[in-house]
Scaffold this motif. Structure first.
Motif, short mmCIF file in Angstrom:
data_model
loop_
_atom_site.label_atom_id
_atom_site.label_comp_id
_atom_site.label_asym_id
_atom_site.label_seq_id
_atom_site.Cartn_x
_atom_site.Cartn_y
_atom_site.Cartn_z
N UNK A 76 6.13 9.03 4.47
CA UNK A 76 5.29 7.96 3.97
C UNK A 76 5.10 8.18 2.48
N UNK B 75 -3.84 -5.46 1.80
CA UNK B 75 -4.76 -6.32 2.55
C UNK B 75 -4.79 -5.93 4.01
N UNK B 76 -3.81 -6.38 4.77
CA UNK B 76 -3.79 -6.08 6.20
C UNK B 76 -3.18 -4.72 6.51
N UNK B 77 -2.37 -4.21 5.59
CA UNK B 77 -1.65 -2.95 5.77
C UNK B 77 -0.64 -3.02 6.91
N UNK B 78 -0.26 -4.20 7.32
CA UNK B 78 0.72 -4.27 8.40
C UNK B 78 2.10 -3.93 7.86
N UNK B 79 2.91 -3.32 8.72
CA UNK B 79 4.27 -2.95 8.35
C UNK B 79 5.21 -4.11 8.58
N UNK C 106 0.82 -1.20 0.00
CA UNK C 106 0.00 0.00 0.00
C UNK C 106 0.86 1.25 0.00
N UNK C 107 1.89 1.21 0.81
CA UNK C 107 2.77 2.36 0.95
C UNK C 107 4.06 1.89 1.60
N UNK D 244 9.28 -4.66 8.80
CA UNK D 244 10.47 -3.83 8.98
C UNK D 244 11.74 -4.55 8.55
N UNK D 245 12.70 -3.74 8.07
CA UNK D 245 14.06 -4.21 7.94
C UNK D 245 14.78 -4.08 9.28
N UNK E 231 6.91 3.35 4.60
CA UNK E 231 7.28 4.38 5.57
C UNK E 231 8.75 4.27 5.94
N UNK F 29 3.02 6.76 -0.76
CA UNK F 29 1.95 5.88 -1.21
C UNK F 29 2.46 5.07 -2.41
#
Lengths: 115, 112
Positions: free
Chosen positions: B49, B96-100, B31-32, B102-103, B34, B51
């Motif tokens: 952020x 879908x869930x938009x969960x992040x 989705x995006x 992370x590296x 950050x 998009x």
């Protein structure tokens, strides 16, 4: 400026004890997240709430971890019993929750040490 | 499963230098994306952020780019200052869930 509030900032506990963390998101934010960050790693999502409903808890160790967000506002994450490997930073984040993705705002975190 | 890699793991530069931090991800269905900053022992501060439909986003001395098709993002910091010293994390938000996800981050040190 509105912030995500977390308490306590630090928690030291012994193995097999119960611990609880509290998070108050930014007012009006529908989505609330709990992340765990092990030292030297990026945060990993444990559970995601949309209002009072769980959206994703696939990475939550459900035999010992539980999370709730009664009334869709603040949230509590509990560990019972704590294990040595649970030592980490526990971060709470919130976002407006609109489709298409919003900025996630993080709290200062709770540093847990299990002895 | 989304995997995020950040290169380099650590970077030390003299004050005033321009620098680039790199982020790559394996699943382009996002989705995006950050970028965050984290000071030692502290929480995360959102920097930018982008998009999924955007190519670039700017805030002050920071500029982030996104090439979704190739699974890459860069964070450009102009005229670095000692106060920029921190760990920088990138996190694409899954469709879908938009969960992040992370590296591990890039630890930046800017020397006076």
């Amino acid at each position: 400026e509105a912030e995500v509030a977390q308490s306590p900032r630090y928690k030291i506990t012994e193995k097999s004890q119960a611990v609880a963390f509290w998070c108050d998101p930014i007012s009006g934010h529908a989505t609330l997240y709990w992340y765990r960050q092990i030292l030297g790693q990026g945060p990993e999502l444990l559970v995601q709430f949309q209002d009072e409903s769980v959206v994703d808890d696939s990475q939550l160790p459900k035999d010992r971890f539980s999370a709730e967000r009664l009334k869709g506002v603040d949230s509590t994450l509990k560990i019972q019993p704590a294990e040595l490997g649970d030592s980490a930073m526990y971060l709470c984040a919130s976002s407006l929750g609109r489709r298409g993705g919003d900025i996630q705002y993080f709290g200062a975190g709770t540093r847990l040490s299990v002895l | 499963k989304q995997e995020v890699t950040q290169i380099p793991a650590a970077l030390s530069v003299p004050e005033g230098e321009n620098l680039v931090l790199n982020c790559s991800f394996t699943d382009s269905a996002i989705y995006n994306l950050q970028w965050f900053r984290q000071d030692p022992g502290k929480g995360l501060t959102s920097l930018l952020l982008i998009q999924s439909s955007q190519r670039e986003q700017t805030s002050g001395r920071l500029n982030a780019s996104l090439d979704k098709s190739s699974g890459r993002s860069t964070l450009y910091i102009a005229a670095s200052q000692p106060g920029d010293s921190a760990t920088y994390l990138c996190a694409p938000a899954q469709g879908g869930s938009e969960k992040l996800v992370f590296g591990k981050g890039t630890k930046l040190t800017v020397n006076p």
